[in-house]
Design a protein around this motif. Structure first.
Motif, PDB file in Angstrom:
ATOM      1  N   CYS A  83       2.947  -3.970   9.521  1.00  0.00           N
ATOM      2  CA  CYS A  83       2.518  -3.145   8.388  1.00  0.00           C
ATOM      3  C   CYS A  83       1.397  -2.253   8.871  1.00  0.00           C
ATOM      4  CB  CYS A  83       2.028  -4.035   7.232  1.00  0.00           C
ATOM      5  SG  CYS A  83       1.348  -3.077   5.864  1.00  0.00           S
ATOM      6  N   ARG A  84       1.663  -0.958   8.944  1.00  0.00           N
ATOM      7  CA  ARG A  84       0.619  -0.068   9.466  1.00  0.00           C
ATOM      8  C   ARG A  84      -0.529   0.079   8.480  1.00  0.00           C
ATOM      9  NH1 ARG A  84       3.331   5.986   9.239  1.00  0.00           N
ATOM     10  NH2 ARG A  84       3.600   6.035   6.989  1.00  0.00           N
ATOM     11  N   CYS A  85      -0.290  -0.270   7.215  1.00  0.00           N
ATOM     12  CA  CYS A  85      -1.379  -0.213   6.227  1.00  0.00           C
ATOM     13  C   CYS A  85      -2.238  -1.476   6.267  1.00  0.00           C
ATOM     14  CB  CYS A  85      -0.821  -0.048   4.825  1.00  0.00           C
ATOM     15  SG  CYS A  85       0.141   1.449   4.598  1.00  0.00           S
ATOM     16  N   THR A 138      -1.507  -4.798   5.209  1.00  0.00           N
ATOM     17  CA  THR A 138      -1.484  -5.618   3.991  1.00  0.00           C
ATOM     18  C   THR A 138      -1.283  -7.104   4.282  1.00  0.00           C
ATOM     19  OG1 THR A 138       0.917  -5.316   3.702  1.00  0.00           O
ATOM     20  CG2 THR A 138      -0.520  -3.679   2.664  1.00  0.00           C
ATOM     21  N   GLN A 173       0.888  -1.167   0.000  1.00  0.00           N
ATOM     22  CA  GLN A 173       0.000   0.000   0.000  1.00  0.00           C
ATOM     23  C   GLN A 173       0.928   1.219   0.000  1.00  0.00           C
ATOM     24  OE1 GLN A 173      -3.665  -0.419   2.060  1.00  0.00           O
ATOM     25  NE2 GLN A 173      -3.801   1.784   2.469  1.00  0.00           N
ATOM     26  N   CYS A 174       1.344   1.727   1.176  1.00  0.00           N
ATOM     27  CA  CYS A 174       2.310   2.842   1.138  1.00  0.00           C
ATOM     28  C   CYS A 174       3.692   2.338   0.761  1.00  0.00           C
ATOM     29  CB  CYS A 174       2.352   3.573   2.472  1.00  0.00           C
ATOM     30  SG  CYS A 174       3.412   2.790   3.727  1.00  0.00           S
ATOM     31  N   GLY A 175       3.980   1.059   1.062  1.00  0.00           N
ATOM     32  CA  GLY A 175       5.242   0.450   0.658  1.00  0.00           C
ATOM     33  C   GLY A 175       6.347   0.501   1.694  1.00  0.00           C
ATOM     34  N   TYR A 176       6.181   1.297   2.741  1.00  0.00           N
ATOM     35  CA  TYR A 176       7.298   1.535   3.653  1.00  0.00           C
ATOM     36  C   TYR A 176       7.850   0.264   4.302  1.00  0.00           C
ATOM     37  CZ  TYR A 176      10.405   4.145   6.639  1.00  0.00           C
ATOM     38  OH  TYR A 176      11.533   4.636   7.237  1.00  0.00           O
ATOM     39  N   CYS A 177       6.961  -0.635   4.671  1.00  0.00           N
ATOM     40  CA  CYS A 177       7.398  -1.842   5.390  1.00  0.00           C
ATOM     41  C   CYS A 177       7.835  -2.962   4.465  1.00  0.00           C
ATOM     42  CB  CYS A 177       6.237  -2.372   6.240  1.00  0.00           C
ATOM     43  SG  CYS A 177       4.935  -3.140   5.236  1.00  0.00           S
ATOM     44  N   GLN A 178       7.634  -2.776   3.154  1.00  0.00           N
ATOM     45  CA  GLN A 178       7.641  -3.937   2.255  1.00  0.00           C
ATOM     46  C   GLN A 178       9.016  -4.547   1.998  1.00  0.00           C
ATOM     47  OE1 GLN A 178       4.922  -5.564   1.254  1.00  0.00           O
ATOM     48  NE2 GLN A 178       3.513  -4.126   2.259  1.00  0.00           N
TER      49      GLN A 178
END
Ligand code: FES
Ligand code: FES
Length: 154
Positions: free
Chosen positions: A133-135, A137, A97-102
């Protein structure tokens, strides 16, 4: 300060840093590999996950003095062409989603499949439990891991 010779993504790098410097900052500030992310800084979120001799570790709590003679792999070095089966599955499922944790998620997932090519739901949950993952996913992450596992090419 001390000099450390590091094997990162198959290349030798020499850095002159305080021995207690976390690998996360060696990677980001000294080697300029910024795919590995800073989240919590206290080994609780998994954003900074890298591989140390193939095992997933949290680089924010890993002093550079502890990695001598070990192979370090970051998200940039997971696959030469960026087409590791986990990365391909991530694209197929459209996980981020935002990608930060990916990057951290992918490093944990790829380490899991390397040691356990066909994990059960419970094994996936246990291995990925430390990657937040704060989003939210998580459902797509699990689906992508199963897809990569079933591809038999992880
Ligand atoms: S930044 Fe390392 S675990 Fe959160
Ligand atoms: S995709 Fe946003 S934090 Fe995981």
């Amino acid at each position: 300060m001390a000099t450390f010779n590091l094997n990162i993504n198959g290349e030798e790098h020499s850095v002159d840093v305080d021995p207690s410097t976390p690998m996360l900052w060696v990677l980001r500030d000294h080697i300029k590999l910024v795919g590995t992310k800073y989240g919590c800084g206290i080994a609780q979120c998994g954003a900074c996950t890298i591989h140390l001799d193939g095992n997933a570790v949290r680089s924010c709590q890993l002093p550079v003095s502890a990695v001598a003679d070990k192979e370090i792999t970051t998200i940039e070095g997971l696959s030469e062409n960026g087409d590791h089966p986990v990365q391909k599955a991530w694209l197929e499922v459209d996980v981020p989603q935002c990608g930060y944790c990916q990057a951290g998620q992918i490093m944990s997932a790829s380490a899991l499949l390397k040691r356990n090519p066909n994990p059960s739901d419970e094994e996936i949950e246990a291995a990925m439990n430390g990657n937040i993952c704060r989003c939210g996913t998580y459902i797509r992450i699990k689906k992508a891991i199963k897809m990569a596992a079933n591809s038999k090419i992880a």
